[in-house]
Structures are given as structure tokens and as C-alpha cells.
Design a protein around this motif. Structure first.
Motif, PDB file in Angstrom:
ATOM      1  N   ASP A 164      23.155  33.228  43.856  1.00 33.07           N
ATOM      2  CA  ASP A 164      23.468  33.745  45.194  1.00 33.07           C
ATOM      3  C   ASP A 164      24.504  32.908  45.936  1.00 33.07           C
ATOM      4  OD1 ASP A 164      21.824  35.935  44.912  1.00 33.07           O
ATOM      5  OD2 ASP A 164      20.081  34.935  45.812  1.00 33.07           O
ATOM      6  N   LEU A 165      24.373  31.593  45.901  1.00 30.98           N
ATOM      7  CA  LEU A 165      25.320  30.732  46.597  1.00 30.98           C
ATOM      8  C   LEU A 165      26.725  30.874  46.022  1.00 30.98           C
ATOM      9  CD1 LEU A 165      25.765  28.620  48.777  1.00 30.98           C
ATOM     10  CD2 LEU A 165      25.175  26.859  47.098  1.00 30.98           C
ATOM     11  N   ASP A 166      26.833  30.908  44.693  1.00 33.70           N
ATOM     12  CA  ASP A 166      28.143  31.067  44.048  1.00 33.70           C
ATOM     13  C   ASP A 166      28.750  32.426  44.370  1.00 33.70           C
ATOM     14  OD1 ASP A 166      27.984  28.536  42.793  1.00 33.70           O
ATOM     15  OD2 ASP A 166      26.759  29.397  41.200  1.00 33.70           O
ATOM     16  N   LEU A 167      27.925  33.473  44.366  1.00 33.03           N
ATOM     17  CA  LEU A 167      28.426  34.814  44.697  1.00 33.03           C
ATOM     18  C   LEU A 167      28.956  34.866  46.120  1.00 33.03           C
ATOM     19  CD1 LEU A 167      25.774  37.174  43.081  1.00 33.03           C
ATOM     20  CD2 LEU A 167      28.168  36.944  42.434  1.00 33.03           C
ATOM     21  N   GLY A 168      28.259  34.200  47.027  1.00 30.87           N
ATOM     22  CA  GLY A 168      28.699  34.188  48.424  1.00 30.87           C
ATOM     23  C   GLY A 168      30.100  33.643  48.592  1.00 30.87           C
ATOM     24  N   HIS A 169      30.480  32.700  47.736  1.00 35.39           N
ATOM     25  CA  HIS A 169      31.815  32.099  47.817  1.00 35.39           C
ATOM     26  C   HIS A 169      32.894  32.934  47.156  1.00 35.39           C
ATOM     27  CE1 HIS A 169      30.216  28.470  49.544  1.00 35.39           C
ATOM     28  NE2 HIS A 169      29.434  28.247  48.500  1.00 35.39           N
ATOM     29  N   THR A 170      32.523  33.843  46.250  1.00 35.65           N
ATOM     30  CA  THR A 170      33.536  34.536  45.449  1.00 35.65           C
ATOM     31  C   THR A 170      33.584  36.059  45.623  1.00 35.65           C
ATOM     32  OG1 THR A 170      32.032  34.687  43.575  1.00 35.65           O
ATOM     33  CG2 THR A 170      33.506  32.788  43.622  1.00 35.65           C
ATOM     34  N   LEU A 171      32.570  36.667  46.213  1.00 36.45           N
ATOM     35  CA  LEU A 171      32.533  38.133  46.273  1.00 36.45           C
ATOM     36  C   LEU A 171      33.731  38.732  47.004  1.00 36.45           C
ATOM     37  CD1 LEU A 171      28.834  39.282  46.651  1.00 36.45           C
ATOM     38  CD2 LEU A 171      30.416  39.710  44.781  1.00 36.45           C
ATOM     39  N   ARG A 172      34.218  38.066  48.032  1.00 37.88           N
ATOM     40  CA  ARG A 172      35.351  38.619  48.777  1.00 37.88           C
ATOM     41  C   ARG A 172      36.589  38.766  47.884  1.00 37.88           C
ATOM     42  NH1 ARG A 172      39.606  36.825  51.095  1.00 37.88           N
ATOM     43  NH2 ARG A 172      39.101  34.628  50.958  1.00 37.88           N
ATOM     44  N   VAL A 173      36.916  37.735  47.097  1.00 34.51           N
ATOM     45  CA  VAL A 173      38.107  37.827  46.240  1.00 34.51           C
ATOM     46  C   VAL A 173      37.875  38.771  45.067  1.00 34.51           C
ATOM     47  CG1 VAL A 173      39.077  35.597  46.923  1.00 34.51           C
ATOM     48  CG2 VAL A 173      37.564  35.716  44.947  1.00 34.51           C
ATOM     49  N   ILE A 174      36.618  38.867  44.597  1.00 28.70           N
ATOM     50  CA  ILE A 174      36.313  39.805  43.517  1.00 28.70           C
ATOM     51  C   ILE A 174      36.402  41.240  44.029  1.00 28.70           C
ATOM     52  CG2 ILE A 174      34.489  40.632  41.981  1.00 28.70           C
ATOM     53  CD1 ILE A 174      33.683  37.673  41.600  1.00 28.70           C
ATOM     54  N   ASP A 175      35.898  41.499  45.238  1.00 23.76           N
ATOM     55  CA  ASP A 175      36.030  42.836  45.831  1.00 23.76           C
ATOM     56  C   ASP A 175      37.493  43.226  45.977  1.00 23.76           C
ATOM     57  OD1 ASP A 175      33.327  43.297  46.013  1.00 23.76           O
ATOM     58  OD2 ASP A 175      33.182  42.747  48.134  1.00 23.76           O
ATOM     59  N   THR A 176      38.309  42.286  46.428  1.00 26.92           N
ATOM     60  CA  THR A 176      39.748  42.556  46.562  1.00 26.92           C
ATOM     61  C   THR A 176      40.350  42.891  45.209  1.00 26.92           C
ATOM     62  OG1 THR A 176      39.879  41.103  48.482  1.00 26.92           O
ATOM     63  CG2 THR A 176      41.948  41.594  47.342  1.00 26.92           C
ATOM     64  N   SER A 177      39.974  42.138  44.170  1.00 27.64           N
ATOM     65  CA  SER A 177      40.472  42.404  42.825  1.00 27.64           C
ATOM     66  C   SER A 177      40.010  43.775  42.333  1.00 27.64           C
ATOM     67  CB  SER A 177      39.989  41.311  41.862  1.00 27.64           C
ATOM     68  OG  SER A 177      40.315  41.629  40.531  1.00 27.64           O
ATOM     69  N   THR A 178      38.740  44.096  42.523  1.00 29.38           N
ATOM     70  CA  THR A 178      38.197  45.380  42.065  1.00 29.38           C
ATOM     71  C   THR A 178      38.952  46.543  42.707  1.00 29.38           C
ATOM     72  OG1 THR A 178      36.020  44.416  41.705  1.00 29.38           O
ATOM     73  CG2 THR A 178      36.118  46.802  41.929  1.00 29.38           C
ATOM     74  N   ARG A 179      39.340  46.389  43.933  1.00 26.18           N
ATOM     75  CA  ARG A 179      40.081  47.461  44.619  1.00 26.18           C
ATOM     76  C   ARG A 179      41.501  47.625  44.090  1.00 26.18           C
ATOM     77  NH1 ARG A 179      36.747  49.161  48.554  1.00 26.18           N
ATOM     78  NH2 ARG A 179      35.285  47.670  49.425  1.00 26.18           N
ATOM     79  N   THR A 180      41.970  46.690  43.237  1.00 24.81           N
ATOM     80  CA  THR A 180      43.300  46.837  42.628  1.00 24.81           C
ATOM     81  C   THR A 180      43.254  47.594  41.305  1.00 24.81           C
ATOM     82  OG1 THR A 180      43.268  44.765  41.365  1.00 24.81           O
ATOM     83  CG2 THR A 180      44.066  44.649  43.663  1.00 24.81           C
ATOM     84  N   LEU A 181      42.063  48.031  40.890  1.00 23.57           N
ATOM     85  CA  LEU A 181      41.968  48.809  39.650  1.00 23.57           C
ATOM     86  C   LEU A 181      42.884  50.022  39.735  1.00 23.57           C
ATOM     87  CD1 LEU A 181      38.143  48.733  38.963  1.00 23.57           C
ATOM     88  CD2 LEU A 181      39.915  47.921  37.396  1.00 23.57           C
ATOM     89  N   ARG A 182      43.659  50.217  38.679  1.00 25.87           N
ATOM     90  CA  ARG A 182      44.556  51.374  38.604  1.00 25.87           C
ATOM     91  C   ARG A 182      44.421  52.027  37.253  1.00 25.87           C
ATOM     92  NH1 ARG A 182      48.570  51.527  42.632  1.00 25.87           N
ATOM     93  NH2 ARG A 182      48.741  49.563  43.752  1.00 25.87           N
ATOM     94  N   TYR A 183      44.567  53.322  37.287  1.00 25.14           N
ATOM     95  CA  TYR A 183      44.614  54.105  36.052  1.00 25.14           C
ATOM     96  C   TYR A 183      45.991  54.738  35.979  1.00 25.14           C
ATOM     97  CZ  TYR A 183      44.138  57.888  32.773  1.00 25.14           C
ATOM     98  OH  TYR A 183      44.348  58.747  31.739  1.00 25.14           O
TER      99      TYR A 183
END
Length: 189
Positions: A164-183
Motif C-alpha cells: 500500500d505505501l509503495d502504491l501510494g507513491h507511484t499510482l499517479r504516474v502509473i495512471d498517467t502512463s495507462t492513459r497513454t495506451l494507444r491502439y
């Protein structure tokens, strides 16, 4: 006692050479494999091709785990690591609806002993309009998030896991990355 001929001696030396070479390969290649790092840095300023026409821009500071990354033409996967957090994207051929894909991913998550889906599922949209479903899950000592998208006969599955602590530090940048998914639909001429 028989005398050893030159031919027999040459055969013996040749056999010893073959055994030595095979032994060197059997011991040397695994040692070399273990000496190479399993994680490698990845550029975060350009898209990474996963497979099936799908790309993603990696989060800053991510490293690729080459032991679990398999980019390919029609299907593929990439495992990014941000410290102890795992960010896995898998592209597979799929013939079904977004709801079918979300159900299948949730079942795989809950099929792991001790893991359960938590909260409600929400809609997520990537920057180019690719729509999907996103939710959370928890397991023994870990939490996570999942997302699933459908694109022209492919499912794009995203799973993120860590303490949980590690996720709290990284979820924002991972969410930003996930939103860059392109097909990118392949063009036929």
C-alpha cells in the motif's frame, strides 16, 4: 596389451574436446545469464510497443523486467517495475465485449488464493479515446489496481500491484502512463 594407434588417440582427444565444449556451455551460459541484470531502464519520452498495435508511454523511472516482457506482432506483454511496484500490460487476441473482458480479468485476480476485488468498477478513458474499465483488488500484504480495454479483437489488460505505501507513491504516474495506451489500426493497401 594392445598398442594405442594415432587414430584412436585423435578420436579420444576429439571426444574430450566435445565434452569440454558442452560442459563449458552448460556451465558458462547459465552463469552469464545470471550475471546479466533482469531489469533494464526504459525511455519515458516515447511509446513502447507491446503488441497487436498497442503502445504505451512508460512512467518516469520505470525499468523493464526482461524476464517477463514479451513484445510480439499480435499479442504481447510488458512488465515495468517502479521500485517494488509491478505494472504489467498484456495484449491478447479476444473476441468479446468489454464487460466479458473485465469479468475474465476479475476472475483471474480472484482465482489467486487470498485475492479479492475491492470497491466498484469505474470507466477509464485513454488520451486517444480508448475506453475501458478500472477497479481495485487486494491480497495478502499487497494491493492493486486493474484496468481492461478492448481494441479491434484484442484485450488490453493492466494490472498494478505492490504494498500500500509503495502504491501510494507511484499510482499517479502509473495512471498517467495507462492513459497513454494507444491502439494503432494496421493499414492494408
Amino acid at each position: 596389451m594392445r598398442k594405442v594407434t594415432r587414430r584412436q588417440l585423435m578420436n579420444l582427444l576429439g571426444a574430450c574436446g566435445v565434452v569440454g565444449a558442452l560442459s563449458g556451455l552448460a556451465i558458462g551460459l547459465p552463469a552469464l545469464n545470471h550475471a546479466l541484470p533482469s531489469e533494464r531502464p526504459v525511455r519515458d519520452d516515447r511509446p513502447y510497443t507491446i503488441g497487436g498495435g498497442v503502445t504505451v508511454v512508460p512512467p518516469p523511472g520505470a525499468r523493464i523486467d526482461v524476464t517477463e516482457t514479451r513484445p510480439a506482432q499480435d499479442n504481447g506483454s510488458v512488465l515495468f517495475r517502479l521500485g517494488p511496484v509491478r505494472y504489467l500490460i498484456t495484449v491478447r487476441q479476444f473476441d468479446g465485449t468489454l464487460q466479458d473482458a473485465a469479468t475474465r480479468l476479475r476472475q483471474r485476480i480472484t482465482g489467486t488464493s487470498g485475492y479479492q476485488v475491492t470497491g466498484s468498477e469505474l470507466t477509464i478513458t485513454a488520451v486517444d479515446g480508448l475506453e475501458g474499465r478500472q477497479g481495485g483488488y487486494s491480497g495478502p500484504g499487497r494491493g492493486g489496481r486493474y484496468a481492461v480495454f478492448i481494441a479491434d479483437g484484442h484485450t488490453i489488460e493492466v494490472t498494478v500491484s505492490g504494498a500500500d505505501l509503495d502504491l501510494g507513491h507511484t499510482l499517479r504516474v502509473i495512471d498517467t502512463s495507462t492513459r497513454t495506451l494507444r491502439y494503432a489500426r494496421e493499414r492494408t493497401e
